[in-house]
Motif scaffolding. Sequence first.
Motif, PDB file in Angstrom:
ATOM      1  N   TYR A 195       3.197  29.210  16.102  1.00 38.38           N
ATOM      2  CA  TYR A 195       4.267  29.831  17.043  1.00 38.38           C
ATOM      3  C   TYR A 195       4.171  31.397  16.856  1.00 38.38           C
ATOM      4  O   TYR A 195       3.654  31.897  15.823  1.00 38.38           O
ATOM      5  N   THR A 210       9.753  35.703  18.157  1.00 38.06           N
ATOM      6  CA  THR A 210      10.031  36.821  19.154  1.00 38.06           C
ATOM      7  C   THR A 210      11.753  36.755  19.048  1.00 38.06           C
ATOM      8  O   THR A 210      12.416  36.113  18.299  1.00 38.06           O
ATOM      9  N   ALA A 222      15.438  36.669  20.736  1.00 35.94           N
ATOM     10  CA  ALA A 222      15.875  35.383  21.424  1.00 35.94           C
ATOM     11  C   ALA A 222      15.715  35.869  23.068  1.00 35.94           C
ATOM     12  O   ALA A 222      15.689  34.664  23.585  1.00 35.94           O
ATOM     13  N   ALA A 277      12.235  34.273  23.968  1.00 39.02           N
ATOM     14  CA  ALA A 277      11.622  32.918  23.283  1.00 39.02           C
ATOM     15  C   ALA A 277      11.306  31.929  24.479  1.00 39.02           C
ATOM     16  O   ALA A 277      11.868  31.863  25.512  1.00 39.02           O
ATOM     17  N   VAL A 288       9.931  28.064  24.239  1.00 37.41           N
ATOM     18  CA  VAL A 288       9.161  27.198  23.246  1.00 37.41           C
ATOM     19  C   VAL A 288       8.096  26.486  23.980  1.00 37.41           C
ATOM     20  O   VAL A 288       6.930  25.880  23.414  1.00 37.41           O
ATOM     21  N   SER A 339       6.432  30.293  21.745  1.00 38.91           N
ATOM     22  CA  SER A 339       7.217  31.332  21.397  1.00 38.91           C
ATOM     23  C   SER A 339       8.552  30.937  21.130  1.00 38.91           C
ATOM     24  O   SER A 339       9.311  30.173  21.678  1.00 38.91           O
ATOM     25  N   ILE A 340       8.993  31.147  19.447  1.00 34.16           N
ATOM     26  CA  ILE A 340      10.261  30.651  19.080  1.00 34.16           C
ATOM     27  C   ILE A 340      11.166  32.007  18.858  1.00 34.16           C
ATOM     28  O   ILE A 340      10.404  32.709  18.408  1.00 34.16           O
ATOM     29  N   SER A 341      12.378  31.640  18.858  1.00 37.49           N
ATOM     30  CA  SER A 341      13.197  33.016  18.518  1.00 37.49           C
ATOM     31  C   SER A 341      13.561  33.120  16.982  1.00 37.49           C
ATOM     32  O   SER A 341      13.303  32.109  16.349  1.00 37.49           O
ATOM     33  N   ASP A 342      13.616  34.287  16.704  1.00 32.56           N
ATOM     34  CA  ASP A 342      13.908  34.576  15.192  1.00 32.56           C
ATOM     35  C   ASP A 342      15.320  34.089  14.826  1.00 32.56           C
ATOM     36  O   ASP A 342      15.580  33.963  13.677  1.00 32.56           O
ATOM     37  N   SER A 391      16.266  30.748  15.922  1.00 35.34           N
ATOM     38  CA  SER A 391      16.074  29.444  15.853  1.00 35.34           C
ATOM     39  C   SER A 391      16.048  29.040  14.500  1.00 35.34           C
ATOM     40  O   SER A 391      15.629  29.892  13.583  1.00 35.34           O
ATOM     41  N   GLY A 415      12.414  29.678  13.216  1.00 36.17           N
ATOM     42  CA  GLY A 415      11.956  31.108  13.183  1.00 36.17           C
ATOM     43  C   GLY A 415      12.994  31.817  12.201  1.00 36.17           C
ATOM     44  O   GLY A 415      12.253  32.725  11.353  1.00 36.17           O
TER      45      GLY A 415
END
Length: 157
Positions: free
Chosen positions: A105, A108, A110, A113, A115, A119-122, A124, A127
């Motif tokens: 992953y 990144t 939000a 992001a 998925v 790329s996943i959000s900080d 999530s 994250g």
Amino acid sequence: MAKQTVITTAGLKALEAELDELKSVKRNEIAEKIKVARSFGDLSENSEYDEAKNEQAIIEARIAELEAQLKNVRILDESEMVGNKIYVGSTVRLKHMGTGKEVTYKITGATEADVMNGSISDESPVGAALLGHEQGETVEVEIPSGVVFYTILEVSR
């Protein structure tokens, strides 16, 4: 006060480009559609007019959302990323301790992001749990279906 979102320079440029496209191109296209639909006469039974007005509302809402996001962004400063810790902007390779499956992953903000593209959000669950940890550590992540453990195999920028 709105929450500040961390974003990469590329992410900022993408948001600014989308906003510019909506304001300069899409607004004009919708205005033209509304003008044409009005020429059809009675607005009370004019589905083209209703559709164009709905599309206009969606575009205006997205413009407002982007403008609000851009007011509260902080561009990621890579000089803040010291050592081998996980930060927004890090790419991590993980091993799910229950299944043994490996995943990679990019962490990144939000707004960036995605998925489906890794790329996943900080913000999530995964994250947020990974931030500040280092290669070799095992991290407990609380997800909606329970608790999972990931071992951090690799951290890169």
